[in-house]
Every structure is written in structure tokens, then in C-alpha cells.
Design a protein around this motif. Structure first.
Motif, short mmCIF file in Angstrom:
data_model
loop_
_atom_site.label_atom_id
_atom_site.label_comp_id
_atom_site.label_asym_id
_atom_site.label_seq_id
_atom_site.Cartn_x
_atom_site.Cartn_y
_atom_site.Cartn_z
N PRO A 111 1.08 -1.16 -0.25
CA PRO A 111 -0.03 -0.16 0.22
C PRO A 111 0.85 1.51 0.02
O PRO A 111 2.05 0.93 0.32
CB PRO A 111 -0.34 0.13 1.07
CG PRO A 111 0.01 -1.07 1.92
CD PRO A 111 0.36 -1.73 1.39
N LYS A 112 0.16 2.19 0.02
CA LYS A 112 0.84 3.67 -0.40
C LYS A 112 1.24 4.18 0.72
O LYS A 112 2.50 4.09 1.56
CB LYS A 112 0.62 4.70 -1.29
CG LYS A 112 0.89 6.24 -1.54
CD LYS A 112 -0.26 6.81 -2.04
CE LYS A 112 0.63 8.42 -2.15
NZ LYS A 112 0.00 8.98 -3.37
N ASN A 113 0.27 3.57 1.95
CA ASN A 113 0.25 4.29 3.21
C ASN A 113 0.48 3.19 4.12
O ASN A 113 -0.24 1.97 3.94
CB ASN A 113 -0.37 5.04 3.42
CG ASN A 113 -1.01 6.30 2.57
OD1 ASN A 113 -0.07 7.46 3.27
ND2 ASN A 113 -2.25 7.21 2.70
N TYR A 114 1.72 3.03 4.82
CA TYR A 114 1.65 1.77 4.96
C TYR A 114 1.77 1.47 6.58
O TYR A 114 1.91 1.45 7.74
CB TYR A 114 3.73 1.29 5.68
CG TYR A 114 4.83 1.87 4.83
CD1 TYR A 114 4.03 1.14 3.07
CD2 TYR A 114 5.70 1.71 4.73
CE1 TYR A 114 4.86 1.85 2.02
CE2 TYR A 114 6.57 2.10 3.66
CZ TYR A 114 6.26 1.95 2.61
OH TYR A 114 7.19 2.11 1.49
N THR A 115 -0.33 0.74 6.60
CA THR A 115 -1.14 1.11 7.58
C THR A 115 -1.73 -0.27 7.43
O THR A 115 -2.69 -1.26 5.80
CB THR A 115 -2.29 2.18 7.75
OG1 THR A 115 -2.82 2.15 6.79
CG2 THR A 115 -1.00 3.13 8.49
#
Length: 246
Positions: A111-115
Motif C-alpha cells: 500500500p501507498k500508506n503503510y497501514t
């Protein structure tokens, strides 16, 4: 120039970020989280992997623990065969590296944001049929909630357990005072909760690796100055400390 002293409370020493320190940062390691691999978790993995089209790892230690358990139980080659026929996803760049090192395959999705929540959203977008979550028993359920809301089946395979090392935790207040620690680096909500419950000092800066840990800190111990890096990785956290004014 005096080094910035950082107390790292994660379960293992972050050797891979030594080159980022540039003689400006000294990491003092005091683990307050025990990692307990679950015996025969690789067998549980094998029993469920054919049911899903995607395999998700949510921490860098997950792939290594799976590989080690598979070798101990003599099913490593079978695990690799199964993985090679599946799509793999990693919650962040450090987890992606661990997958490649320990399981020999690059993830198909990052994912673009690591969550976990963001990874769940991405899995929904590509119409996953079933997701196998290979993770800690105490892992955050944000990805589960996203998948459940959108009607995507998922199976959890617990690879390891996490527990607080209370002996080390009880020593932290004295440790902070004696070592003149300037920053504390926290890498999970479980560690953040324990830290907030036991720490008395209020003149230190907390670096939170991810938003879930950050939210716990702001809720439970708002007295601290809490920072969060742009990317939710240990390397980015160290960069933030390196560049933060003394």
C-alpha cells in the motif's frame, strides 16, 4: 557534537538501520516486548493456504518466523511451493524485504500508506476472494474490519504471540533518568499502552512509527511531545530523529 540518545523498546535490536545513524544517534536497546513463536504455525498455514488467493504479512518478523517454523517441521519447500502460486501482500517496505529474504518472493502488493487499513482498502479494490492473514495473535484488527465490512473472506493464521516484559518495563523510569535519554522510539500500540501506564517522566520526545501507536499515545499520555515520520518505518523514524533540532 553530542549524540542524540534514543531508547528503543522494540523486541529486537534494529541492526539494519545502523548505516543511517551517521554518528549522530545512539540507540539504547531495552526490549519490553517478548516475541513467542507458535510451534507448528507453518502447519496451520498449510492447512489454510489453499482456501485463499492472497497471503498478507503485517510485520517484518512474520515471514521469518513462518520460515523458521517450516524448516523445523520439514515443510519449508512445501510452503515455498504454495507461496509461489499465490499473491502476496506486505503492510510496509520492511515487511516486503522480509518476505523476499525469508520466503524468496517479492510481494505483489504494497500500500501507498503503510497501514493495515490502507492494505485492506487495496485488497478490496482488486476484488480479493479470500485473504490469509499471517500475523501475531495480538495484531491490530484494522485490516480485518475493512475486509469484513466489504464482505471479503479472511482467515487468520497466528505465527507468534506478543507479551510485555514487565521486568524491563519496571526499570524504565530509572533507566530514563540515569541515561539522559532524549527520545523514545515506540513501534507498536501494545508497547505504547504499557509505556503510558508505567512512565512518570514527561520531558522526553516520543517517536511513533505508525498512526495506530500515535493514536494510543495521544489518547493515553498526551503529556509527551509525540512525533510521527511521513513513512511508517523504522528507517524513517531514525531519519526524523537525525533531522530533528537538538
Amino acid at each position: 557534537m553530542e549524540k542524540k540518545l534514543v531508547l528503543y523498546l522494540g523486541p529486537e535490536y534494529p541492526k539494519h538501520i545502523k548505516e543511517k545513524l551517521e554518528n549522530n544517534v545512539e540507540i539504547v536497546f531495552l526490549p519490553i516486548l517478548n516475541i513467542i513463536p507458535i510451534n507448528k504455525s507453518s502447519m496451520d498455514f498449510l492447512n489454510n493456504v489453499d482456501s485463499c488467493d492472497w497471503i498478507v504479512f503485517t510485520s517484518p518478523r512474520g515471514p521469518k518466523i513462518l520460515a523458521d517454523d517450516a524448516k523445523n517441521n520439514k515443510v519449508f519447500d512445501l510452503i515455498i511451493e504454495k507461496i509461489n502460486n499465490k499473491k502476496l501482500a506486505a503492510v510496509g517496505s520492511e515487511t516486503a524485504k522480509s518476505i523476499e529474504i525469508n520466503l524468496g518472493k517479492k510481494p505483489d502488493l504494497l500500500p501507498k500508506n503503510y497501514t493495515g487499513k490502507e492494505l485492506g482498502v487495496e485488497l478490496v479494490k482488486i476484488n480479493s476472494k479470500c485473504v490469509l492473514l499471517a500475523r501475531s495473535r495480538q495484531g491490530l484488527k484494522d485490516i480485518n474490519e475493512v475486509l469484513k465490512e466489504k464482505g471479503i473472506n479472511f482467515i487468520e493464521v497466528n505465527l507468534y504471540e506478543e507479551s510485555i516484559n514487565y521486568e524491563n518495563l519496571l526499570n524504565i523510569n530509572e533507566f530514563l533518568t540515569k541515561n539522559n535519554i532524549q527520545y523514545v522510539l515506540l513501534s507498536s500500540p501494545l508497547i505504547a499502552k504499557a509505556f503510558c501506564n508505567y512512565i512518570k517522566q514527561n520531558d522526553i520526545t516520543i517517536i511513533s512509527i505508525g498512526p495506530s501507536t500515535y493514536n494510543i499515545l495521544k489518547e493515553m499520555c498526551s503529556k509527551f511531545n509525540v512525533l510521527i515520520p511521513q513513512k511508517y518505518t523504522l528507517s524513517s523514524a531514525i531519519d526524523l530523529i537525525n533531522n530533528f533540532p537538538r
